[in-house]
Design a protein around this motif. Structure first.
Motif, mmCIF file in Angstrom:
data_model
loop_
_atom_site.group_PDB
_atom_site.id
_atom_site.type_symbol
_atom_site.label_atom_id
_atom_site.label_comp_id
_atom_site.label_asym_id
_atom_site.label_seq_id
_atom_site.Cartn_x
_atom_site.Cartn_y
_atom_site.Cartn_z
ATOM 1 N N ALA A 65 0.803 -1.143 0.164
ATOM 2 C CA ALA A 65 -0.018 0.081 0.045
ATOM 3 C C ALA A 65 0.873 1.356 -0.033
ATOM 4 O O ALA A 65 0.548 2.266 -0.720
ATOM 5 C CB ALA A 65 -1.048 -0.112 1.226
ATOM 6 N N ARG A 114 -3.081 5.882 8.801
ATOM 7 C CA ARG A 114 -3.846 5.331 8.041
ATOM 8 C C ARG A 114 -3.537 4.429 7.065
ATOM 9 O O ARG A 114 -4.398 3.369 6.843
ATOM 10 C CB ARG A 114 -4.131 6.870 7.215
ATOM 11 N N GLU A 117 -4.044 1.133 8.962
ATOM 12 C CA GLU A 117 -5.303 0.719 9.396
ATOM 13 C C GLU A 117 -5.841 0.132 8.021
ATOM 14 O O GLU A 117 -6.808 -0.984 8.219
ATOM 15 C CB GLU A 117 -6.073 2.007 9.792
ATOM 16 N N GLY A 118 -5.623 0.652 6.686
ATOM 17 C CA GLY A 118 -5.910 -0.067 5.583
ATOM 18 C C GLY A 118 -5.369 -1.335 5.504
ATOM 19 O O GLY A 118 -6.150 -2.194 5.220
ATOM 20 N N ASN A 122 -7.327 -4.997 5.203
ATOM 21 C CA ASN A 122 -7.521 -5.672 3.907
ATOM 22 C C ASN A 122 -6.467 -6.812 3.739
ATOM 23 O O ASN A 122 -6.489 -7.508 2.735
ATOM 24 C CB ASN A 122 -7.311 -4.542 2.636
#
Length: 142
Positions: A65, A114, A117-118, A122
């Protein structure tokens, strides 16, 4: 996609027996016993292996990510603490606490949080485990 395998062999009764777990390609192999699972004995246990799988999956998902967003990490280090508690239903994994530390040049703490957390929401192992156990996350930059 390939199908992943692992195996276990147990010999003897629950409290005095012993076993070996092994991943399909032989990357990991370890001994386990009643003492390594329910006390503080030498060897591994299924809960540690779940923690290792979760920490590995989460670290890879977070790294991807970050890189996809243009902030490739130098490193992501994650620890998973798997809580194995006696409940009315019997021994149960009740919570997994993820703690991750990233070395990500040019990213601030809030942005890193952030992305973390993603990744927690996922990564495939988080998605699997969140149906049965609470997953907490602490994320910080090194």
């Amino acid at each position: 996609m390939p199908i992943r395998t692992a195996s276990a062999r147990w010999q003897g009764n629950l409290t005095d027996g012993s076993g070996t777990v092994r991943t399909g390609k032989g990357g990991l192999e370890g001994n386990y016993s009643f003492k390594s699972r329910f006390e503080e004995g030498e060897g591994t246990n299924p809960e540690e292996l779940i923690g290792a799988a979760h920490a590995g999956c989460f670290s890879m998902a977070l790294s991807k990510a970050l890189a996809d967003a243009g902030s490739p990490p130098t490193s992501v280090e994650t620890t998973a603490r798997v809580h194995f508690d006696k409940t009315d239903a019997g021994m149960t994994v009740t919570r997994i606490d993820l703690e991750t530390v990233g070395d990500v040049p040019g990213l601030d703490e809030a942005e890193f949080g952030r992305f973390a957390e993603g990744a927690k929401a996922n990564c495939p192992i988080s998605r699997l485990l969140s149906a049965a156990a609470e997953i907490t996350l602490t994320a910080r930059l090194s």
